[in-house]
Scaffold this motif. Structure first.
Motif, PDB file in Angstrom:
ATOM      1  N   GLU A   4       0.827  -1.211   0.000  1.00 17.52           N
ATOM      2  CA  GLU A   4       0.000   0.000   0.000  1.00 17.52           C
ATOM      3  C   GLU A   4       0.862   1.263   0.000  1.00 17.52           C
ATOM      4  OE1 GLU A   4      -2.878  -0.151   3.130  1.00 17.52           O
ATOM      5  OE2 GLU A   4      -4.094  -1.692   2.129  1.00 17.52           O
TER       6      GLU A   4
ATOM      7  N   ALA B  16       2.089   1.553  -3.525  1.00 16.99           N
ATOM      8  CA  ALA B  16       1.014   1.949  -4.433  1.00 16.99           C
ATOM      9  C   ALA B  16       0.662   3.423  -4.265  1.00 16.99           C
ATOM     10  CB  ALA B  16      -0.223   1.081  -4.194  1.00 16.99           C
TER      11      ALA B  16
ATOM     12  N   ARG C 245       0.559  -1.936  -6.970  1.00 13.97           N
ATOM     13  CA  ARG C 245      -0.885  -1.761  -7.201  1.00 13.97           C
ATOM     14  C   ARG C 245      -1.476  -3.048  -7.769  1.00 13.97           C
ATOM     15  NH1 ARG C 245      -4.219   1.893  -5.151  1.00 13.97           N
ATOM     16  NH2 ARG C 245      -2.666   3.512  -5.578  1.00 13.97           N
TER      17      ARG C 245
ATOM     18  N   GLY D 184      -4.253  -5.688  -6.176  1.00 11.49           N
ATOM     19  CA  GLY D 184      -5.409  -6.136  -6.935  1.00 11.49           C
ATOM     20  C   GLY D 184      -5.551  -7.644  -6.911  1.00 11.49           C
TER      21      GLY D 184
ATOM     22  N   HIS E   7      -8.011  -1.289  -8.109  1.00 16.27           N
ATOM     23  CA  HIS E   7      -6.543  -1.330  -8.113  1.00 16.27           C
ATOM     24  C   HIS E   7      -6.017  -1.523  -9.535  1.00 16.27           C
ATOM     25  CE1 HIS E   7      -5.597  -1.055  -3.908  1.00 16.27           C
ATOM     26  NE2 HIS E   7      -6.333  -2.108  -3.577  1.00 16.27           N
TER      27      HIS E   7
END
Length: 349
Positions: free
Chosen positions: A257, A260, A268, A272, A287
């Protein structure tokens, strides 16, 4: 360094339970009584009231261990009031957790700025693909493949040896040893890219460095402290698969995170995939859409697969294609096309 996850897991649509919020007990309205209306009443904020017996004073400081919102004059009052306060305490904790999750998601699902920014020479967005950019160990600049391949000119407009840095005109190193020495100097200047690169060499045992996961993670953490998003992703991957550390999925997600949020498209994608495996299709799609906008074609393929599986709509896939076209419009240039046609090592999309 390739640190993305692959999956063939079938996706299950997520359902969220809607829970009716019960009425909060009366004493939640008395929380933080010492902090309310101080500006208008002139009441000293150091004076508090015991939630059990109503005693006031500056020594009412025995706070509820869970919600931290209610104060008591002593442990006996706290214990006596526990059953009355329990529902309000739990409700406060629940609402606080919901609010924290909302704030976290608001930040998490916001399209971040491009991680690599613009090329300092042509001022066009730097491609996401690794071969679309070059790190210069001489000056620490990251330039695009088009400018890296293009002829170099002096200040009189004369073409000069193109084995020089297009930005600072210092000759390109010819050996790994020379490149390593330059990166070590860049590390001394707290250059996050150089620190991460050497960490990667230690991770894989490349460029003359022995394989050392511990040293690699130490350097990844050092680069991450300088807000280098890719380093956060590498740390997350290490925790995800137990490379140099014990497997810890929560820590892996935490670092993914952070990466991302810093614009790292691989992290990212990893998030996902995690959401898909958990059956949270809506979150997974969000995502992957963000990763596609950042030029990550693997997420585009993942959305295509989700569409074929019935986990995404035709509109979702169309949107993903449009987002990728927008990204291409920002990175396309004749100079980069020429470089890509010259060699696969300059491919940028």
């Amino acid at each position: 360094m390739v640190v993305c996850k692959n999956t063939n897991t079938s996706c299950i649509t997520d359902t969220t339970n809607n829970t009716t919020i019960d009425a909060v007990s009366d004493d939640i309205n008395n929380m933080n009584i010492s902090n309310n209306n101080i500006a208008s009443t002139g009441v000293d904020s150091s004076i508090s009231m015991c939630a059990n017996c109503g005693k006031e004073g500056t020594n009412i400081n025995n706070t509820c261990n869970k919600c931290k919102q209610v104060k008591y004059c002593n442990a006996a009052c706290k214990k006596k009031h526990r059953s009355k306060h329990k529902k309000a305490c739990e409700e406060h904790i629940r609402l606080s957790a919901e609010h924290a999750a909302e704030v976290r998601d608001e930040k998490l699902f916001k399209q971040p700025p491009p991680q690599w920014g613009d090329c300092p020479i042509c001022f066009q967005r730097i491609p996401t693909l690794n071969t679309g950019r070059r790190y210069q160990t001489c000056c620490g600049k990251i330039i695009c493949c088009g400018c890296s391949h293009a002829p170099v000119y002096d200040d009189q407009g004369n073409e000069v040896d193109n084995e020089k840095c297009p930005f600072c005109r210092i000759p390109t190193p010819y050996t790994d040893e020379e490149g390593n020495e330059r990166e070590k100097k860049r590390m001394e200047a707290n250059d996050a890219e150089a620190i991460f690169n050497v960490g990667t060499y230690c991770y894989f045992g490349a460029n003359g460095f022995p394989q050392d996961y511990t040293k690699a993670l130490e350097l990844f953490h050092r680069a991450a402290e300088l807000d280098y998003a890719t380093a956060y992703n590498s740390i997350g991957y290490a925790y995800d698969f137990g490379q140099g550390v014990k497997i810890d999925k929560k820590k892996a997600v935490h670092y993914y995170e952070l990466a991302a949020n810093g614009g790292n498209e691989i992290a990212r994608y990893n998030l996902g995939i995690n959401e898909q495996e958990a059956g949270n299709i809506d979150r997974a799609l969000k995502h992957h859409m963000i990763a596609v906008r950042d030029g990550y074609t693997i997420s585009l393929e993942q959305i295509k697969l989700m569409y074929s599986n019935g986990d995404a709509t035709k509109g979702d896939y169309t949107k993903a294609l449009q987002l990728y076209q927008t990204y291409l419009g920002e990175i396309k240039s004749p100079q980069r096309d020429k470089a890509a046609a010259y060699s696969e090592k300059y491919r940028y999309c």
